[in-house]
Design a protein around this motif. Structure first.
Motif, PDB file in Angstrom:
ATOM      1  N   ILE A  30       0.825  -1.210   0.000  1.00 17.52           N
ATOM      2  CA  ILE A  30       0.000   0.000   0.000  1.00 17.52           C
ATOM      3  C   ILE A  30       0.862   1.264   0.000  1.00 17.52           C
ATOM      4  O   ILE A  30       0.592   2.213  -0.749  1.00 17.52           O
ATOM      5  CB  ILE A  30      -0.953  -0.013   1.211  1.00 17.52           C
ATOM      6  CG1 ILE A  30      -1.940  -1.180   1.102  1.00 17.52           C
ATOM      7  CG2 ILE A  30      -1.715   1.305   1.310  1.00 17.52           C
ATOM      8  CD1 ILE A  30      -2.823  -1.351   2.314  1.00 17.52           C
ATOM      9  N   ARG A  31       1.905   1.297   0.830  1.00 14.91           N
ATOM     10  CA  ARG A  31       2.716   2.503   0.980  1.00 14.91           C
ATOM     11  C   ARG A  31       3.819   2.609  -0.070  1.00 14.91           C
ATOM     12  O   ARG A  31       4.067   3.692  -0.600  1.00 14.91           O
ATOM     13  CB  ARG A  31       3.334   2.535   2.385  1.00 14.91           C
ATOM     14  CG  ARG A  31       2.303   2.614   3.499  1.00 14.91           C
ATOM     15  CD  ARG A  31       1.538   3.923   3.451  1.00 14.91           C
ATOM     16  NE  ARG A  31       2.410   5.058   3.600  1.00 14.91           N
ATOM     17  CZ  ARG A  31       2.733   5.596   4.769  1.00 14.91           C
ATOM     18  NH1 ARG A  31       2.227   5.092   5.893  1.00 14.91           N
ATOM     19  NH2 ARG A  31       3.534   6.640   4.831  1.00 14.91           N
ATOM     20  N   SER A  32       4.524   1.516  -0.357  1.00 16.19           N
ATOM     21  CA  SER A  32       5.642   1.529  -1.321  1.00 16.19           C
ATOM     22  C   SER A  32       5.502   0.330  -2.251  1.00 16.19           C
ATOM     23  O   SER A  32       6.201  -0.683  -2.078  1.00 16.19           O
ATOM     24  CB  SER A  32       6.992   1.497  -0.591  1.00 16.19           C
ATOM     25  OG  SER A  32       7.129   2.582   0.295  1.00 16.19           O
ATOM     26  N   PRO A  33       4.588   0.383  -3.207  1.00 15.09           N
ATOM     27  CA  PRO A  33       4.336  -0.788  -4.052  1.00 15.09           C
ATOM     28  C   PRO A  33       5.530  -1.229  -4.877  1.00 15.09           C
ATOM     29  O   PRO A  33       5.659  -2.415  -5.193  1.00 15.09           O
ATOM     30  CB  PRO A  33       3.172  -0.329  -4.941  1.00 15.09           C
ATOM     31  CG  PRO A  33       3.213   1.153  -4.911  1.00 15.09           C
ATOM     32  CD  PRO A  33       3.742   1.520  -3.568  1.00 15.09           C
ATOM     33  N   THR A  34       6.429  -0.306  -5.228  1.00 17.00           N
ATOM     34  CA  THR A  34       7.568  -0.695  -6.062  1.00 17.00           C
ATOM     35  C   THR A  34       8.599  -1.528  -5.306  1.00 17.00           C
ATOM     36  O   THR A  34       9.487  -2.115  -5.930  1.00 17.00           O
ATOM     37  CB  THR A  34       8.259   0.557  -6.626  1.00 17.00           C
ATOM     38  OG1 THR A  34       8.652   1.424  -5.546  1.00 17.00           O
ATOM     39  CG2 THR A  34       7.328   1.308  -7.563  1.00 17.00           C
ATOM     40  N   ARG A  35       8.492  -1.607  -4.006  1.00 20.39           N
ATOM     41  CA  ARG A  35       9.410  -2.447  -3.230  1.00 20.39           C
ATOM     42  C   ARG A  35       9.008  -3.920  -3.254  1.00 20.39           C
ATOM     43  O   ARG A  35       9.774  -4.758  -2.789  1.00 20.39           O
ATOM     44  CB  ARG A  35       9.463  -1.961  -1.775  1.00 20.39           C
ATOM     45  CG  ARG A  35      10.138  -0.613  -1.576  1.00 20.39           C
ATOM     46  CD  ARG A  35      10.222  -0.286  -0.097  1.00 20.39           C
ATOM     47  NE  ARG A  35      10.914  -1.338   0.638  1.00 20.39           N
ATOM     48  CZ  ARG A  35      10.947  -1.426   1.979  1.00 20.39           C
ATOM     49  NH1 ARG A  35      10.304  -0.516   2.706  1.00 20.39           N
ATOM     50  NH2 ARG A  35      11.607  -2.395   2.571  1.00 20.39           N
ATOM     51  N   THR A  36       7.822  -4.220  -3.754  1.00 20.08           N
ATOM     52  CA  THR A  36       7.335  -5.595  -3.774  1.00 20.08           C
ATOM     53  C   THR A  36       7.047  -6.028  -5.206  1.00 20.08           C
ATOM     54  O   THR A  36       6.730  -5.208  -6.073  1.00 20.08           O
ATOM     55  CB  THR A  36       6.054  -5.735  -2.935  1.00 20.08           C
ATOM     56  OG1 THR A  36       5.014  -4.949  -3.524  1.00 20.08           O
ATOM     57  CG2 THR A  36       6.286  -5.277  -1.507  1.00 20.08           C
ATOM     58  N   ILE A  38       4.527  -7.908  -6.056  1.00 11.33           N
ATOM     59  CA  ILE A  38       3.084  -7.781  -6.270  1.00 11.33           C
ATOM     60  C   ILE A  38       2.715  -6.360  -6.684  1.00 11.33           C
ATOM     61  O   ILE A  38       1.886  -6.139  -7.580  1.00 11.33           O
ATOM     62  CB  ILE A  38       2.323  -8.202  -5.000  1.00 11.33           C
ATOM     63  CG1 ILE A  38       2.579  -9.683  -4.685  1.00 11.33           C
ATOM     64  CG2 ILE A  38       0.823  -7.955  -5.143  1.00 11.33           C
ATOM     65  CD1 ILE A  38       1.941 -10.151  -3.399  1.00 11.33           C
ATOM     66  N   GLY A  39       3.331  -5.362  -6.043  1.00  6.84           N
ATOM     67  CA  GLY A  39       3.035  -3.982  -6.377  1.00  6.84           C
ATOM     68  C   GLY A  39       3.492  -3.610  -7.776  1.00  6.84           C
ATOM     69  O   GLY A  39       2.770  -2.930  -8.520  1.00  6.84           O
ATOM     70  N   ASN A  41       3.980  -5.696 -10.322  1.00 10.19           N
ATOM     71  CA  ASN A  41       3.125  -6.393 -11.280  1.00 10.19           C
ATOM     72  C   ASN A  41       1.760  -5.724 -11.409  1.00 10.19           C
ATOM     73  O   ASN A  41       1.185  -5.677 -12.501  1.00 10.19           O
ATOM     74  CB  ASN A  41       2.957  -7.851 -10.859  1.00 10.19           C
ATOM     75  CG  ASN A  41       4.239  -8.645 -11.020  1.00 10.19           C
ATOM     76  OD1 ASN A  41       5.136  -8.261 -11.756  1.00 10.19           O
ATOM     77  ND2 ASN A  41       4.331  -9.763 -10.320  1.00 10.19           N
ATOM     78  N   SER A  42       1.245  -5.215 -10.296  1.00  3.19           N
ATOM     79  CA  SER A  42      -0.042  -4.526 -10.335  1.00  3.19           C
ATOM     80  C   SER A  42       0.041  -3.256 -11.176  1.00  3.19           C
ATOM     81  O   SER A  42      -0.843  -2.979 -11.987  1.00  3.19           O
ATOM     82  CB  SER A  42      -0.503  -4.197  -8.912  1.00  3.19           C
ATOM     83  OG  SER A  42      -1.695  -3.453  -8.924  1.00  3.19           O
ATOM     84  N   GLN A  43       1.103  -2.477 -10.988  1.00  3.65           N
ATOM     85  CA  GLN A  43       1.265  -1.262 -11.788  1.00  3.65           C
ATOM     86  C   GLN A  43       1.476  -1.586 -13.261  1.00  3.65           C
ATOM     87  O   GLN A  43       0.986  -0.876 -14.147  1.00  3.65           O
ATOM     88  CB  GLN A  43       2.449  -0.456 -11.255  1.00  3.65           C
ATOM     89  CG  GLN A  43       2.206   0.167  -9.904  1.00  3.65           C
ATOM     90  CD  GLN A  43       3.367   1.028  -9.447  1.00  3.65           C
ATOM     91  OE1 GLN A  43       4.403   1.109 -10.120  1.00  3.65           O
ATOM     92  NE2 GLN A  43       3.223   1.660  -8.293  1.00  3.65           N
ATOM     93  N   THR A  44       2.193  -2.683 -13.541  1.00  2.00           N
ATOM     94  CA  THR A  44       2.422  -3.074 -14.933  1.00  2.00           C
ATOM     95  C   THR A  44       1.126  -3.494 -15.601  1.00  2.00           C
ATOM     96  O   THR A  44       0.856  -3.123 -16.753  1.00  2.00           O
ATOM     97  CB  THR A  44       3.443  -4.219 -14.995  1.00  2.00           C
ATOM     98  OG1 THR A  44       4.652  -3.813 -14.339  1.00  2.00           O
ATOM     99  CG2 THR A  44       3.764  -4.578 -16.433  1.00  2.00           C
ATOM    100  N   ARG A  45       0.308  -4.263 -14.899  1.00  7.30           N
ATOM    101  CA  ARG A  45      -0.988  -4.656 -15.475  1.00  7.30           C
ATOM    102  C   ARG A  45      -1.903  -3.459 -15.653  1.00  7.30           C
ATOM    103  O   ARG A  45      -2.727  -3.426 -16.575  1.00  7.30           O
ATOM    104  CB  ARG A  45      -1.651  -5.711 -14.571  1.00  7.30           C
ATOM    105  CG  ARG A  45      -1.047  -7.097 -14.680  1.00  7.30           C
ATOM    106  CD  ARG A  45      -1.899  -8.104 -13.921  1.00  7.30           C
ATOM    107  NE  ARG A  45      -1.933  -7.788 -12.506  1.00  7.30           N
ATOM    108  CZ  ARG A  45      -1.080  -8.286 -11.606  1.00  7.30           C
ATOM    109  NH1 ARG A  45      -0.135  -9.119 -11.992  1.00  7.30           N
ATOM    110  NH2 ARG A  45      -1.170  -7.960 -10.341  1.00  7.30           N
ATOM    111  N   HIS A  46      -1.769  -2.476 -14.768  1.00  7.58           N
ATOM    112  CA  HIS A  46      -2.598  -1.281 -14.889  1.00  7.58           C
ATOM    113  C   HIS A  46      -2.231  -0.485 -16.144  1.00  7.58           C
ATOM    114  O   HIS A  46      -3.086   0.173 -16.738  1.00  7.58           O
ATOM    115  CB  HIS A  46      -2.427  -0.408 -13.652  1.00  7.58           C
ATOM    116  CG  HIS A  46      -3.469   0.660 -13.530  1.00  7.58           C
ATOM    117  ND1 HIS A  46      -4.769   0.400 -13.150  1.00  7.58           N
ATOM    118  CD2 HIS A  46      -3.396   2.002 -13.743  1.00  7.58           C
ATOM    119  CE1 HIS A  46      -5.445   1.529 -13.140  1.00  7.58           C
ATOM    120  NE2 HIS A  46      -4.649   2.519 -13.491  1.00  7.58           N
ATOM    121  N   LYS A  47      -0.958  -0.539 -16.528  1.00 10.26           N
ATOM    122  CA  LYS A  47      -0.510   0.166 -17.735  1.00 10.26           C
ATOM    123  C   LYS A  47      -0.717  -0.659 -19.004  1.00 10.26           C
ATOM    124  O   LYS A  47      -0.550  -0.141 -20.107  1.00 10.26           O
ATOM    125  CB  LYS A  47       0.980   0.514 -17.606  1.00 10.26           C
ATOM    126  CG  LYS A  47       1.293   1.515 -16.503  1.00 10.26           C
ATOM    127  CD  LYS A  47       0.706   2.878 -16.817  1.00 10.26           C
ATOM    128  CE  LYS A  47       1.076   3.888 -15.743  1.00 10.26           C
ATOM    129  NZ  LYS A  47       0.540   5.238 -16.046  1.00 10.26           N
TER     130      LYS A  47
END
Length: 226
Positions: A30-36, A38-39, A41-47
């Motif tokens: 939730i706070r730093s998604p790029t450190r994980t 899962i975060g 991959n979520s941003q990549t799928r969003h794009k």
């Protein structure tokens, strides 16, 4: 400490360690998604824009549906086998390999915990299949071409399917220490510690991965501006 008291001490500690790690993982997502992973991959799928290549999008989603179907089938099969085993079980385990509470009640609790874990994995993977199947229809709708709000809706449902996939996979991870609990609370606690340590390296990203992801996001932003 008496042998029967180990279950009431080590088992809650092991589960608390496993739960505490996943609470930290959720907070980091939730706070730093790029450190994980899962975060990111979520941003990549969003794009991801599935409308640019509908055939490739449907094939990719089909592969995810097949993977979720495999896990769901495995989970419900193992649940059925555990139910049959428990129903035919006439006595508590008496093996010398088991060090802990060997009462029939505790034995039933152990198998019930494993059964509940696999049922949760089955339900999460079924929900994942549901969202992936929904996205496979939305990704090829001609009226969605060029509409940003439609693409956002598709990406949001795709992320939900992926999140349920991750929850189902976590349930499989939890089944390992619960299965070792059958052999005693000490193997269960050791497995929770080792698995939390291993999952930390699997879930977190390196500096190179974060830099590569941020560079790709910047390149896409420049392309959209142009």
């Amino acid at each position: 400490m008496e042998e029967k008291q180990l279950d009431s001490v080590l088992v809650p500690l092991g589960l608390a360690l496993f739960l505490g790690y996943h609470l930290w993982l959720l907070f980091t997502i939730i706070r730093s998604p790029t450190r994980t992973v899962i975060g990111i991959n979520s941003q990549t799928r969003h794009k991801w824009d599935p409308l640019k290549n509908g055939v490739l999008a449907v094939q990719t989603i089909r592969n995810n549906i097949m993977a979720s179907t495999l896990l769901a089938t495995t989970a419900i099969t193992l649940s059925s086998l555990i139910s049959v085993y428990v129903s035919n079980k006439s006595s508590s385990p008496s093996s010398k390999l088991i060090y802990g509470n060997k009462s029939p009640v505790m034995s039933s609790v152990k198998f019930f915990a494993i059964l509940l874990c696999f049922l949760m994995a089955f339900l999460c993977n079924v929900q994942s299949i549901r969202y992936y199947a929904h996205v496979s229809f939305l990704a090829t709708v001609p009226t969605s071409q060029g509409r940003r709000d439609a693409i956002e809706y598709v990406a949001r449902n795709l992320n939900r399917g992926s999140f349920f996939w991750s929850l189902g996979l976590r349930a499989f991870y939890l089944s390992f220490p619960l299965f070792l609990w059958v052999f005693g609370p000490i193997p269960m606690f050791v497995c929770c510690f080792i698995m939390s340590f291993v999952l930390y390296f699997l879930d977190t990203t390196t500096t190179f991965t974060r830099d590569l992801h941020s560079h790709s996001i910047k390149q896409e932003a420049i392309a959209e501006d142009l």
